[in-house]
Design a protein around this motif. Sequence first.
Motif, PDB file in Angstrom:
ATOM      1  N   LEU A 102      11.229  -7.580  -2.154  1.00 39.33           N
ATOM      2  CA  LEU A 102      12.267  -7.063  -3.050  1.00 39.33           C
ATOM      3  C   LEU A 102      12.116  -7.649  -4.446  1.00 39.33           C
ATOM      4  CD1 LEU A 102      15.345  -7.148  -0.642  1.00 39.33           C
ATOM      5  CD2 LEU A 102      14.185  -5.115  -1.502  1.00 39.33           C
ATOM      6  N   ARG A 235      13.552  -1.915  -6.703  1.00 46.32           N
ATOM      7  CA  ARG A 235      14.105  -2.843  -5.711  1.00 46.32           C
ATOM      8  C   ARG A 235      15.179  -2.165  -4.867  1.00 46.32           C
ATOM      9  NH1 ARG A 235      18.464  -5.614  -4.469  1.00 46.32           N
ATOM     10  NH2 ARG A 235      18.290  -7.725  -3.616  1.00 46.32           N
ATOM     11  N   ASN A 236      16.090  -1.468  -5.526  1.00 45.66           N
ATOM     12  CA  ASN A 236      17.204  -0.853  -4.806  1.00 45.66           C
ATOM     13  C   ASN A 236      16.746   0.268  -3.880  1.00 45.66           C
ATOM     14  OD1 ASN A 236      19.132  -2.543  -5.812  1.00 45.66           O
ATOM     15  ND2 ASN A 236      19.859  -1.141  -7.387  1.00 45.66           N
ATOM     16  N   TYR A 239      15.306  -1.465  -0.921  1.00 46.71           N
ATOM     17  CA  TYR A 239      16.419  -2.083  -0.197  1.00 46.71           C
ATOM     18  C   TYR A 239      17.176  -1.040   0.615  1.00 46.71           C
ATOM     19  CZ  TYR A 239      20.380  -5.370   0.405  1.00 46.71           C
ATOM     20  OH  TYR A 239      21.355  -6.197   0.904  1.00 46.71           O
TER      21      TYR A 239
END
Length: 489
Positions: A102, A235-236, A239
């Motif tokens: 991440l 990243r999101n 995730y």
Amino acid sequence: MQKTGLEKGNTGQMSDTDEPGAADGADTVAGLARELGRRVAALRYDDLPDAAIHWARVGLLDTIGVTLAGAREDAARLAARALDTQDGPALVLGTRRHVGVLDAALINGTASHALDFDDCNNTMGGHPSAPVLSALLPLAQQLNSNGRDVVLAYVAGFEVECKLGLAVNLHHYTKGWHPTATLGTFGAAAACARLLGLDGDATATALALAASFASGLKANFGTMAKPLHVGHCARNGMYAARLARLGCTANRAAVFEHKQGFLDVFNGPGTYDARRALDAWARPLDIVEPGIAIKQYPCCGSTHPALDAMLQLARRHHPRPDDVTRVDAWIHTRRLAHTNRPRPDSPLAAKFSLQYVLARALLDGQVGVADFEADSYTQPAVRALLDRIHVAAYDQAEPAIFPAANHFGGRVRVTLRDGRVLESQVDQPLGRTSDYPLPPDLLRAKFALCAGRALREDAVEAIADTIECIETLPRMEALMALIAGAAQE
């Protein structure tokens, strides 16, 4: 017969009795997240046309190159310093450091956009590859994925974010959202879901989570926040996919079409057409047509049409800057809105100043990375030209300069002291679409220029060769090890 991921699926109404929050009479497609999730999960490598694989190679080469070039920029370094990073499996490109996946997505994503040199796409209205690949590459290291799987996931994520762009643009773009970030979050989520091998429902959940993670405002253009948008959404997106894999829940039934869902909240009623995303799915794949727009200059793509025109004029006529009394330039209203910056006050602001890049092109006959570093934008010769440069929107000109449907044209007019007037225009910048591609030698030269900022010069060619046959790699780790081993620091 079972449908492949490239076939048009059922776009009719779906039953949402098993989940809350169905669309409340919204004039759109019900179950958009589910349908996109089904199509992403159904996509197979053998479904991909040769052209998609070719353009995936191009996108990987260009994105890895610009990420390496951006690795030492302040935006990427600050993004890394603000994290509580620990050792992990994923490479921070441009270094030998390995961190958690991440964190790598956030740092590499920020670096990929730090120079504003990464590719664009007309449908998305933004930069499609950086969000997707910044998420995929670290995840592929963790999963020990092969090149074919990464290419497939990249194409899937690219298709999701661009077809969503088809549904919401141009209102989404002009309203002030940064589509690279808002739509890129969905692209990253879809790509990571495909690499993780999630089924259609889990992929839909990842997209529903991504809807809550999506963000990015154009008000932050010209600052470090803009490249951070890409790191944040990479990243999101990853995730979201990892959460969905673990069983986290979200409103996959109606996260887009709910009256308080993505479409009505981010765009507004009557400003989108979700059915376009499904009707156009893979007809053709967006990575094929209109394709990847490869940038020749490390500045906002909206400046490139006029910049191409100015460089053509400068190389053809060689006007002396002291002989220039006035410069007029025209680009489309949507592009002028964030590039009309007569006096940029930072290197980042200079990337979004049409006036600055035109002055630099007139002075030097080229525009490169060094023109947006340190105090280049304050040089006296540049400042002397800025007040003579006047910009306007060509779609508001009388008579019209370009057809109304062309949003990518650029025109310049240079008036000299002896009364001569020099003019040049382009219908679209070189490399803007797959029909007008950047020649392979220029693509490789760009990669060498970018990679050379972070890697040993003697290693660059072998890395480029490896990327250009990415689908044959049994393990993506082989490529990442080459890059890490060549890092200068």
